[in-house]
Design a protein around this motif. Structure first.
Motif, PDB file in Angstrom:
ATOM      1  N   ILE A 115      89.104  49.869 -12.126  1.00  0.00           N
ATOM      2  CA  ILE A 115      89.409  50.971 -13.038  1.00  0.00           C
ATOM      3  C   ILE A 115      88.136  51.347 -13.789  1.00  0.00           C
ATOM      4  CG2 ILE A 115      90.789  51.736 -15.002  1.00  0.00           C
ATOM      5  CD1 ILE A 115      92.872  49.598 -14.149  1.00  0.00           C
ATOM      6  N   LEU A 116      87.678  52.567 -13.588  1.00  0.00           N
ATOM      7  CA  LEU A 116      86.474  53.060 -14.242  1.00  0.00           C
ATOM      8  C   LEU A 116      86.845  54.225 -15.152  1.00  0.00           C
ATOM      9  CD1 LEU A 116      83.345  52.786 -14.382  1.00  0.00           C
ATOM     10  CD2 LEU A 116      83.244  54.540 -12.596  1.00  0.00           C
ATOM     11  N   VAL A 117      86.490  54.113 -16.419  1.00  0.00           N
ATOM     12  CA  VAL A 117      86.778  55.164 -17.392  1.00  0.00           C
ATOM     13  C   VAL A 117      85.489  55.917 -17.682  1.00  0.00           C
ATOM     14  CG1 VAL A 117      87.871  55.687 -19.606  1.00  0.00           C
ATOM     15  CG2 VAL A 117      88.532  53.630 -18.350  1.00  0.00           C
ATOM     16  N   ASP A 118      85.604  57.202 -17.912  1.00  0.00           N
ATOM     17  CA  ASP A 118      84.435  58.052 -18.146  1.00  0.00           C
ATOM     18  C   ASP A 118      84.179  58.212 -19.649  1.00  0.00           C
ATOM     19  OD1 ASP A 118      82.343  59.766 -17.739  1.00  0.00           O
ATOM     20  OD2 ASP A 118      83.498  61.354 -16.801  1.00  0.00           O
ATOM     21  N   MET A 175      86.123  48.949 -16.549  1.00  0.00           N
ATOM     22  CA  MET A 175      84.746  49.211 -16.985  1.00  0.00           C
ATOM     23  C   MET A 175      84.614  50.677 -17.391  1.00  0.00           C
ATOM     24  SD  MET A 175      81.716  47.818 -17.336  1.00  0.00           S
ATOM     25  CE  MET A 175      79.941  47.923 -17.105  1.00  0.00           C
ATOM     26  N   SER A 176      83.562  50.990 -18.140  1.00  0.00           N
ATOM     27  CA  SER A 176      83.202  52.366 -18.465  1.00  0.00           C
ATOM     28  C   SER A 176      81.842  52.674 -17.855  1.00  0.00           C
ATOM     29  CB  SER A 176      83.154  52.567 -19.977  1.00  0.00           C
ATOM     30  OG  SER A 176      82.709  53.874 -20.318  1.00  0.00           O
ATOM     31  N   ASP A 177      81.561  53.965 -17.639  1.00  0.00           N
ATOM     32  CA  ASP A 177      80.330  54.331 -16.936  1.00  0.00           C
ATOM     33  C   ASP A 177      79.133  54.565 -17.852  1.00  0.00           C
ATOM     34  OD1 ASP A 177      81.210  56.714 -18.036  1.00  0.00           O
ATOM     35  OD2 ASP A 177      80.890  57.903 -16.228  1.00  0.00           O
ATOM     36  N   ASN A 178      79.369  54.770 -19.126  1.00  0.00           N
ATOM     37  CA  ASN A 178      78.295  54.896 -20.121  1.00  0.00           C
ATOM     38  C   ASN A 178      78.916  54.837 -21.501  1.00  0.00           C
ATOM     39  OD1 ASN A 178      78.355  58.104 -18.772  1.00  0.00           O
ATOM     40  ND2 ASN A 178      79.004  57.809 -20.893  1.00  0.00           N
ATOM     41  N   GLY A 179      78.092  54.914 -22.527  1.00  0.00           N
ATOM     42  CA  GLY A 179      78.600  54.769 -23.880  1.00  0.00           C
ATOM     43  C   GLY A 179      79.429  55.956 -24.341  1.00  0.00           C
ATOM     44  N   GLY A 180      80.100  55.767 -25.459  1.00  0.00           N
ATOM     45  CA  GLY A 180      80.927  56.821 -26.028  1.00  0.00           C
ATOM     46  C   GLY A 180      80.102  57.981 -26.552  1.00  0.00           C
ATOM     47  N   PHE A 203      94.072  45.556   0.069  1.00  0.00           N
ATOM     48  CA  PHE A 203      93.638  46.880  -0.358  1.00  0.00           C
ATOM     49  C   PHE A 203      92.597  46.821  -1.472  1.00  0.00           C
ATOM     50  CE2 PHE A 203      97.503  46.026  -2.920  1.00  0.00           C
ATOM     51  CZ  PHE A 203      97.015  46.228  -4.205  1.00  0.00           C
ATOM     52  N   LEU A 204      91.814  47.874  -1.516  1.00  0.00           N
ATOM     53  CA  LEU A 204      90.895  48.165  -2.617  1.00  0.00           C
ATOM     54  C   LEU A 204      91.303  49.517  -3.180  1.00  0.00           C
ATOM     55  CD1 LEU A 204      88.290  48.046  -4.376  1.00  0.00           C
ATOM     56  CD2 LEU A 204      87.059  49.017  -2.420  1.00  0.00           C
ATOM     57  N   ALA A 205      91.797  49.534  -4.398  1.00  0.00           N
ATOM     58  CA  ALA A 205      92.175  50.772  -5.079  1.00  0.00           C
ATOM     59  C   ALA A 205      91.181  51.036  -6.202  1.00  0.00           C
ATOM     60  CB  ALA A 205      93.596  50.669  -5.625  1.00  0.00           C
ATOM     61  N   TYR A 206      90.522  52.163  -6.141  1.00  0.00           N
ATOM     62  CA  TYR A 206      89.467  52.510  -7.104  1.00  0.00           C
ATOM     63  C   TYR A 206      89.956  53.712  -7.905  1.00  0.00           C
ATOM     64  CZ  TYR A 206      84.505  52.810  -8.570  1.00  0.00           C
ATOM     65  OH  TYR A 206      83.324  52.796  -9.273  1.00  0.00           O
ATOM     66  N   LEU A 207      90.377  53.446  -9.146  1.00  0.00           N
ATOM     67  CA  LEU A 207      90.884  54.488 -10.031  1.00  0.00           C
ATOM     68  C   LEU A 207      89.782  54.884 -11.002  1.00  0.00           C
ATOM     69  CD1 LEU A 207      92.965  56.300 -11.368  1.00  0.00           C
ATOM     70  CD2 LEU A 207      93.916  54.274 -12.505  1.00  0.00           C
ATOM     71  N   SER A 208      89.237  56.071 -10.809  1.00  0.00           N
ATOM     72  CA  SER A 208      88.086  56.542 -11.572  1.00  0.00           C
ATOM     73  C   SER A 208      88.517  57.722 -12.444  1.00  0.00           C
ATOM     74  CB  SER A 208      86.969  56.963 -10.602  1.00  0.00           C
ATOM     75  OG  SER A 208      85.868  57.502 -11.277  1.00  0.00           O
ATOM     76  N   PHE A 209      88.933  57.426 -13.660  1.00  0.00           N
ATOM     77  CA  PHE A 209      89.469  58.461 -14.536  1.00  0.00           C
ATOM     78  C   PHE A 209      88.448  59.564 -14.836  1.00  0.00           C
ATOM     79  CE2 PHE A 209      92.339  54.962 -15.871  1.00  0.00           C
ATOM     80  CZ  PHE A 209      93.551  55.618 -15.752  1.00  0.00           C
ATOM     81  N   TYR A 210      88.952  60.801 -14.950  1.00  0.00           N
ATOM     82  CA  TYR A 210      88.147  61.847 -15.586  1.00  0.00           C
ATOM     83  C   TYR A 210      88.131  61.612 -17.102  1.00  0.00           C
ATOM     84  CZ  TYR A 210      87.680  64.744 -11.377  1.00  0.00           C
ATOM     85  OH  TYR A 210      87.338  65.224 -10.134  1.00  0.00           O
TER      86      TYR A 210
END
Length: 493
Positions: free
Chosen positions: A38-41, A310-315, A225-232
């Motif tokens: 799970i990746l949050v933007d 995880m998140s992809d960069n800071g807030g 399975f590999l499920a990759y949830l990459s939120f907008y």
């Protein structure tokens, strides 16, 4: 001869031998683990209740942290999105891939059309896509027999040959070149996203992506399975459901919170988490995470599924609505200070990670690739994930360092006010080299997490040693250096 994963060897055993093991429970079989990534933007280090927020409510992610391991010194490989996303997919530092800025940012030959046109330095050139020849994390898992799924933001190239389905994912829902939901009704259906059908009018994007992920999990519960949830989420545009916006407006008023501001460079910097719309976006994302976690339980695969958050960069704290603050960290998205690169990270590996545990071992986003391969029993590929280090030992409780040093290279002016620079963390010490003015800042993060006291003059020997190591690293990975801008001198006339 290629070494096969243990589970492949087990699958090849005679059926009579396998049948003799049917009395054992699912929890004790050696079936290959599933993965939900799970990746949050743009989610900041303190944007979760479990990471210190007293305003945003994130009960589902907090429950995930309570059931797994929380990492307090986890980093994105870049203070902006595309490079970090590429680092997860490849196990390489962005500088090694020449992919150092978000894809769509100005190049040195077209900066005259950008607000940075009169800055002292031209941005370094960069590739605006992840190279197709990279063997992605998804491709490695697909080769090992996993079903692979992607949903949400991709932003790793502007042509079909760079999209998820060309990079190892069997299914792609919503992933293409855009860095945010900027078409249709944006966070609400109709989305007009070419990689996703519109839902009922008013359907909320984070919930839709979670529902698609949950459906994939149920369909593949009997396979690996590999499920990759990459939120907008929680990237701009700042839009929340009306019920959640109203909830946080009332909460803000009841707590007596008021917006407060500081300064970071030439930008104002939010000092209080009090933005009701952003809070609603955070909670909606948390609810979506909860839907996926619930599906793991309902499908009977939670016991054998590794969940990574995880998140992809800071807030985002210094620009574009200034929706959050990363305090006690300095600055935010687009900056090489801690607020731009330190991320909330959680890993739950059932029967391995201790429930409610916390690790202070410094890690970075390149490390997911080798770690996930090792967990799955898939042969490591050091020529591919050459900058990543497996932290399996950390997940098992080790407090030993995984990296001797962690590095960043961002030779660009960020939309959020950050300047071109390179940085490294070695132990508790962090060095930043700002290319504009050739300046250095040295901090002891153990004593000064807010990077308020530059110790460069007080520790000349440490400064010299870390400078040499940083410069050597930039050269070794082929980092591009920003050059003087001839238009800057003209602008001063």
């Amino acid at each position: 001869m290629k070494k096969l994963p243990l589970w492949v060897l087990i699958a090849a055993l005679p059926i009579s031998l396998l049948l003799s093991c049917t009395e054992r429970s699912k929890e004790t079989t050696s079936e290959p683990p599933n993965f939900v990534f799970i990746l949050v933007d743009d989610l900041g280090w303190t944007d979760l209740s479990s990471f210190g927020s007293n305003f945003y409510e994130t009960p589902n992610i907090d429950a995930l942290a309570a059931s797994g391991m929380k990492f307090t010194n986890a980093y994105a490989a870049c203070p902006v999105c595309s490079p970090t996303r590429a680092s997860i997919m490849t196990g390489k530092y962005p500088a090694r891939m020449e992919a150092t800025d978000w894809f769509g940012a100005p190049q040195p030959d077209n900066v005259d059309k950008h607000w940075t046109k009169d800055k002292p330095l031209l941005p370094a050139p960069y590739l605006e896509h992840m190279k197709p020849e990279e063997k992605t994390l998804a491709e490695a898992f697909k080769e090992a027999g996993y079903a692979t799924f992607f949903a949400g933001k991709w932003h790793l190239g502007d042509e079909e040959k760079y999209y998820p389905e060309a990079q190892g994912f069997d299914v792609n829902i919503g992933g293409y070149h855009r860095g945010g939901p900027y078409t249709g009704n944006r966070y609400f259906s109709p989305y007009d996203n070419p990689k996703m059908t519109n839902g009922p009018e008013g359907e909320h994007l984070p919930d839709r992506l979670a529902a698609e992920t949950a459906s994939f999990i149920e369909q593949h519960k009997d396979s690996s399975f590999l499920a990759y949830l990459s939120f907008y989420s929680v990237h701009t545009p700042l839009m929340a459901r009306e019920d959640l916006k109203a909830k946080y407006e009332a909460k803000r008023d009841s707590l007596g919170l008021q917006d407060k501001w500081g300064e970071e460079g030439d930008r104002k910097h939010r000092l209080v988490q009090s933005h009701a719309v952003y809070a609603g976006m955070v909670e909606a994302m948390d609810q979506a995470v909860g839907k996926v976690l619930a599906q793991l339980e309902q499908s009977g695969v939670a016991h054998n599924t590794v969940v990574i958050f995880m998140s992809d960069n800071g807030g985002l704290s210094t620009s574009e609505g200034h929706p959050t603050t990363n305090l006690p960290l300095r600055a935010g998205k687009g900056w090489l200070y801690e607020g731009g690169i330190r991320e909330p990270m959680i890993v739950r590996w059932p029967s391995v990670t201790q429930e409610g545990s916390e690790s202070q071992v410094p890690l970075t986003s390149t490390d997911f690739y080798p770690t996930m391969l090792e967990i799955a029993g898939i042969e490591l590929q050091p020529d591919q994930h050459k900058d990543g280090k497996s932290f399996v030992s950390t997940l098992k409780g080790s407090t030993e360092s995984v990296h001797d040093a962690i590095f960043w290279h961002y030779p660009h002016y960020g939309n959020q006010g950050g300047s071109p620079g390179s940085a490294m963390r070695k132990g508790d010490w962090k060095l930043i080299h700002w290319y504009e003015g050739n300046r250095y800042e040295l901090y002891n993060l153990a004593k000064d997490i807010g990077e308020e006291h530059n110790l460069a003059e007080e520790h000349p020997d440490r400064l010299a040693s870390m400078k040499d190591e940083l410069h050597h690293w930039v050269e070794e990975v082929g980092g591009k250096i920003p050059q003087p801008n001839p238009n800057a001198a003209k602008a001063q006339l």
